[in-house]
Design a protein around this motif. Structure first.
Motif, PDB file in Angstrom:
ATOM      1  N   THR A  82      78.019  23.660   3.106  1.00 22.89           N
ATOM      2  CA  THR A  82      78.919  22.596   2.672  1.00 22.89           C
ATOM      3  C   THR A  82      78.229  21.247   2.515  1.00 22.89           C
ATOM      4  N   PRO A  83      77.489  20.747   3.526  1.00 28.30           N
ATOM      5  CA  PRO A  83      76.826  19.459   3.314  1.00 28.30           C
ATOM      6  C   PRO A  83      75.794  19.509   2.184  1.00 28.30           C
ATOM      7  N   LEU A  84      75.134  20.649   2.036  1.00 29.53           N
ATOM      8  CA  LEU A  84      74.165  20.793   0.955  1.00 29.53           C
ATOM      9  C   LEU A  84      74.875  20.765  -0.404  1.00 29.53           C
ATOM     10  N   GLY A  85      76.022  21.404  -0.483  1.00 38.68           N
ATOM     11  CA  GLY A  85      76.813  21.385  -1.717  1.00 38.68           C
ATOM     12  C   GLY A  85      77.335  20.002  -2.037  1.00 38.68           C
ATOM     13  N   LEU A  86      77.744  19.265  -1.008  1.00 38.56           N
ATOM     14  CA  LEU A  86      78.209  17.894  -1.227  1.00 38.56           C
ATOM     15  C   LEU A  86      77.083  17.000  -1.738  1.00 38.56           C
ATOM     16  N   GLU A  87      75.887  17.191  -1.188  1.00 43.41           N
ATOM     17  CA  GLU A  87      74.732  16.425  -1.651  1.00 43.41           C
ATOM     18  C   GLU A  87      74.411  16.768  -3.103  1.00 43.41           C
ATOM     19  N   ALA A  88      74.451  18.039  -3.450  1.00 43.10           N
ATOM     20  CA  ALA A  88      74.199  18.456  -4.830  1.00 43.10           C
ATOM     21  C   ALA A  88      75.263  17.881  -5.762  1.00 43.10           C
ATOM     22  N   SER A 121      68.725  20.241  -4.213  1.00 46.00           N
ATOM     23  CA  SER A 121      69.989  20.283  -3.471  1.00 46.00           C
ATOM     24  C   SER A 121      70.800  21.517  -3.860  1.00 46.00           C
ATOM     25  N   ILE A 122      70.833  21.815  -5.150  1.00 42.95           N
ATOM     26  CA  ILE A 122      71.563  23.000  -5.617  1.00 42.95           C
ATOM     27  C   ILE A 122      70.916  24.254  -5.031  1.00 42.95           C
ATOM     28  N   SER A 123      69.604  24.314  -5.066  1.00 37.63           N
ATOM     29  CA  SER A 123      68.872  25.471  -4.550  1.00 37.63           C
ATOM     30  C   SER A 123      69.115  25.657  -3.053  1.00 37.63           C
ATOM     31  N   ALA A 124      69.115  24.566  -2.305  1.00 35.13           N
ATOM     32  CA  ALA A 124      69.377  24.650  -0.857  1.00 35.13           C
ATOM     33  C   ALA A 124      70.788  25.152  -0.599  1.00 35.13           C
ATOM     34  N   ASN A 125      71.746  24.683  -1.406  1.00 33.20           N
ATOM     35  CA  ASN A 125      73.122  25.129  -1.270  1.00 33.20           C
ATOM     36  C   ASN A 125      73.247  26.617  -1.574  1.00 33.20           C
ATOM     37  N   VAL A 126      72.624  27.065  -2.653  1.00 34.75           N
ATOM     38  CA  VAL A 126      72.673  28.478  -3.021  1.00 34.75           C
ATOM     39  C   VAL A 126      71.997  29.326  -1.943  1.00 34.75           C
ATOM     40  N   SER A 127      70.875  28.843  -1.413  1.00 33.62           N
ATOM     41  CA  SER A 127      70.172  29.582  -0.357  1.00 33.62           C
ATOM     42  C   SER A 127      71.049  29.750   0.880  1.00 33.62           C
ATOM     43  N   ALA A 128      71.718  28.687   1.291  1.00 33.49           N
ATOM     44  CA  ALA A 128      72.593  28.768   2.459  1.00 33.49           C
ATOM     45  C   ALA A 128      73.755  29.722   2.199  1.00 33.49           C
ATOM     46  N   ALA A 144      77.908  20.860 -15.337  1.00 36.53           N
ATOM     47  CA  ALA A 144      77.047  21.228 -14.211  1.00 36.53           C
ATOM     48  C   ALA A 144      77.802  21.121 -12.885  1.00 36.53           C
ATOM     49  N   LEU A 145      78.610  20.091 -12.739  1.00 32.53           N
ATOM     50  CA  LEU A 145      79.383  19.917 -11.511  1.00 32.53           C
ATOM     51  C   LEU A 145      80.427  21.031 -11.378  1.00 32.53           C
ATOM     52  N   CYS A 146      81.085  21.373 -12.484  1.00 34.59           N
ATOM     53  CA  CYS A 146      82.052  22.476 -12.448  1.00 34.59           C
ATOM     54  C   CYS A 146      81.363  23.788 -12.097  1.00 34.59           C
ATOM     55  N   MET A 147      80.169  24.010 -12.653  1.00 34.80           N
ATOM     56  CA  MET A 147      79.418  25.233 -12.356  1.00 34.80           C
ATOM     57  C   MET A 147      79.036  25.265 -10.875  1.00 34.80           C
ATOM     58  N   LEU A 148      78.645  24.128 -10.320  1.00 33.52           N
ATOM     59  CA  LEU A 148      78.300  24.067  -8.899  1.00 33.52           C
ATOM     60  C   LEU A 148      79.504  24.433  -8.036  1.00 33.52           C
TER      61      LEU A 148
END
Length: 183
Positions: A100-106, A83-90, A121-125
């Motif tokens: 945004t939805p990918l970040g929420l899922e992560a 999920s984090i990787s998908a968010n970073v990729s987007a 980890a959540l703060c870093m995200l």
């Protein structure tokens, strides 16, 4: 603010100009929204093709060594890292709306380990998602193209520099604060 503008326009005797500006502004907003929606649909489709073709998984594997260092608490959770990787990729593709939805899922996956408390980890995200390095600023480029810019991607060097600096400073601050509050 809109009501105040209308009242000032009427009080100054410029009611027709205010009405014309309101109609013109509404038409420009619809046109801009449609052009941005088209660009977002295109890049969201590209992300879906990447996902279905396996390219997203390859990108995820390429990002894993970096993300493992940024998110050591989540490195063992494959679903959270995906999920984090998908968010970073987007975000790399400049797809803030698709990210945004990918970040929420992560964030949801990271929050499971520490309910009610924002983990490191959540703060870093949140920092990485908010600052986000953008290789291809598609949303900004689509706004520039919709406004008639002949070269909407000529901002790339400035975007790369600004987003790299913001992510770097954000990660550094996140790491420093994590150490301060850990002690």
């Amino acid at each position: 603010m809109v009501v105040l503008s209308i009242l000032c326009g009427l009080a100054s005797g410029r009611g027709p100009e205010v009405a014309a500006a309101a109609v013109e502004g509404a038409a420009a907003a619809v046109e801009l929204s449609l052009s941005i929606a088209g660009m977002l649909c295109l890049w969201t489709g590209v992300m879906e093709v990447m996902r279905q073709s396996g390219l997203a998984d390859k990108l995820s594997r390429m990002l894993f060594p970096v993300l493992r260092r940024l998110f050591p608490q989540a490195a063992g959770d494959a679903a959270a890292m995906d999920s984090i990787s998908a968010n970073v990729s987007a975000n790399l593709l400049g797809l803030g709306s698709a990210a945004t939805p990918l970040g929420l899922e992560a964030a949801r996956r990271l929050a499971v380990k520490s309910p009610g408390i924002a983990s490191d980890a959540l703060c870093m995200l949140v920092v990485c998602n908010t600052a986000s390095i953008q290789l291809i600023p598609t949303t900004v480029a689509s706004v520039r193209a919709a406004e008639g810019c002949a070269a909407p991607f000529d901002i790339l060097p400035a975007v790369w520099l600004a987003s790299s600096l913001s992510v770097g400073v954000g990660i550094l601050a996140c790491k420093i604060f994590a150490r301060i509050w850990r002690d």
